[in-house]
Every structure is written in structure tokens, then in C-alpha cells.
Design a protein around this motif. Structure first.
Motif: not given
Length: 328
Positions: A190-199, A217-221, A267-269
């Protein structure tokens, strides 16, 4: 004589870094932030430990040298962290626990060895700040943390999902740790997140499978468009008061900020965005963290290892502040 050489000082408070006004920063052993070794202080609230293992990589090798590169770059870290208004090494005992040495020729055995090494350190009451190594090591570290805390919330900073199934039939690689962790029930889904994904991905099914496992998912964009404060607030709400594990692949940063990594993506952070998001998570219950995929062979001017050392410093500061607060 350095401050780390006087273990007796521990009885009067934490033993801090070597005094840079007496010993130049470029001199002496390269422990993380020039802190004492664990064997010099006996016990630690936060143990900084290296895992020099990169047999699980799928592209460029070299992350086995990442931990020591981060240690070298961390010579320039100073005792007071103004961004968090804290002197972490005075609030809690932080020490360098050396490395967990794992078999470079047998991934399954290495995973077991890393888990056992993490078990031993966690059994002392320490939280872990682990320096990799490739992302394969996140699975045994999560297994160990879950034995102590139960299924944990996960924030995964990375250009990639790392929830694929197998590579060449291998279940344990740097692209599979979080699928295995979900399958093993050691993550709070219930509390999993990716941050900065892209490509690019192999297909849209990658995202479908990832969502089924419970990841947001929280993308780099997204970070670029919405800003670090809004992103940090979103992540805090998703985590709540659950025990939190943070796993950071340095390739979450754009290659301009972290060229020294095995699978770079455009395109990353920025390093500033990563550090500010972490500072925004200071109220979360951070139980341990890892920082992986620093490959110094591709790191001109130590750009990547400098960014990594500051990232580990912010994570260590969060843990030290929480430990001090728990003691009143």
C-alpha cells in the motif's frame, strides 16, 4: 591522534569525524565522512556499510568499486548540515562498518551472504546506510529489514522500474529485486513508489505489471513539472507513519549529474532535486537505506561519487535526527 582513535569518548557522546583542522581532509583512512570505524566505537546507531558486488548488472560493470569511491568523495562532508539544521554525527553514533564481502561468481550465494551480514548489523540495533554495489543487493537488505520491522514502505529512486521477472533465466539481478520483494511479502504494497523513472521500456506490459504489484510512479518529468515540494508531500502522504526503506540508484540523476553509472538514461533529476526531495521526507520513519550503482570508472571529475556522498549524508542525517528525537 584523530577523534576516531579515542573510543573512550563514546561514553561522553558520539565519536565524530576526524578533526579537519588537525588532519587535512585528504589524509588518513577513507571512512565515510572520516567517521570512526565500527570496531573503534563498539556499537553504532547508524552503520555505514559497503557491499562491493556487481555481478547482477546487465550493461556496464564497475559498481563493486562504488562504495569506496563514495567514501573518498565524502572526505569533504562537514559535521553540520544546514539544510536540515542538524549536526548528525553529534546526535547519534554513526560509524563505518566496512564491507560485506560476497562471492562475485555466484549470485544466489552472494544474496544469502549479504542478508546474513545485514542481519548481524541490524541485530546490534543499528540502522543501515548501505553503499553498493549494484541494485541486486536491495533484495537481501530488504529481507533483513523486514525481519525486524515487518513489511516496509519503499521509496525507490531510479531511472528504471527494477520489477522485471528474469534476465537470461536468472531471478536475482539488478533489474529484478523489487518484483522478488513483492513476491516474498516483505514490502507493504500500500506504500510503494518509484521516483525519477524515465526512458524506453520493453513494452507497455512493464507498466501494467508494475502497477499490479502496487507501485505508484513519479517520473522525472513529474518532478520537473510539479516541483520538489509537491512531490515530497505526495510521497509523505503515501508513506504515512509506516517504517520506510529508501533505495536509491544513482542513475535516477541525469547523466550530466551522474555519468558514473552502469545504465545511464537521459532526462533525469538534478542532484539538487534529489537532495531536496529527501529533505522533504525528514518526518518519515526511515529505518534503513541503500545507495547503489555508482561506477567510478565512468565518473570523470568524481561528479557521481560527490553527488552520492551528499545523498548518503542527507539520509544519514534523517536517521540520526530521528534516533536523537526518540531518546528525548
Amino acid at each position: 591522534m584523530t577523534s576516531a582513535s579515542s573510543a573512550s569518548a563514546a561514553s561522553n557522546g558520539p565519536v565524530g569525524p576526524t578533526d579537519s583542522s588537525r588532519v587535512p581532509r585528504y589524509a588518513g583512512p577513507a571512512t565515510f565522512a572520516r567517521l570512526p570505524r565500527l570496531d573503534q566505537v563498539g556499537t553504532a546507531d547508524v552503520a555505514v556499510v559497503g557491499v562491493p558486488f556487481d555481478t547482477g548488472v546487465s550493461y556496464r560493470p564497475g559498481a563493486r568499486f562504488g562504495g569506496n569511491a563514495i567514501r573518498e568523495a565524502s572526505r569533504l562532508l562537514r559535521p553540520y548540515n544546514p539544510a536540515q539544521d542538524a549536526s548528525p554525527f553529534a546526535l547519534a553514533q554513526v560509524a563505518d562498518a566496512g564491507d560485506i564481502a560476497a562471492n562475485p561468481f555466484h549470485i544466489n550465494e552472494a544474496v544469502e551472504t549479504i542478508e546474513a551480514g545485514a542481519d548481524d548489523l541490524l541485530a546490534t540495533g543499528a540502522r543501515l546506510m548501505t553503499l553498493g554495489g549494484d541494485h541486486t543487493i536491495a533484495l537481501p537488505l530488504l529481507r533483513s529489514v523486514a525481519k525486524k520491522h515487518g513489511p516496509v514502505a519503499l521509496l525507490h529512486f531510479d531511472a528504471h522500474l527494477d520489477t522485471w521477472d528474469t534476465y537470461f533465466g536468472a531471478e536475482y539481478t539488478h533489474g529484478t529485486p523489487f518484483r522478488r520483494a513483492v513476491e516474498e511479502g516483505i514490502l507493504d504494497t500500500s506504500a510503494l513508489s518509484h521516483v525519477g523513472t524515465r526512458g524506453p521500456l520493453y513494452g507497455k506490459q512493464d507498466l501494467t505489471d508494475d502497477e499490479k504489484m502496487g507501485f505508484g510512479i513519479v517520473t522525472s518529468a513529474d518532478v520537473m513539472r510539479r516541483g520538489v515540494d509537491e512531490i515530497a508531500d505526495q510521497l509523505r502522504q503515501r508513506i504515512g507513519d509506516r517504517p520506510l526503506y529508501i533505495s536509491i540508484d544513482i542513475d535516477v540523476l541525469d547523466p550530466a549529474h551522474a555519468p558514473g553509472t552502469g545504465t545511464p538514461e537521459a532526462g533525469g533529476l538534478t542532484s539538487r532535486e534529489l537532495l531536496e526531495i529527501l529533505r522533504g521526507l525528514a518526518s518519515c520513519h526511515l529505518v534503513s537505506a541503500d545507495l547503489v550503482e555508482v561506477a567510478p570508472a565512468y565518473d570523470h571529475a568524481e561528479i557521481t561519487s560527490v553527488a552520492a556522498s551528499h545523498t548518503a549524508y542527507e539520509l544519514t542525517t534523517i536517521m540520526a535526527r530521528q534516533i536523537a528525537a526518540s531518546r528525548g
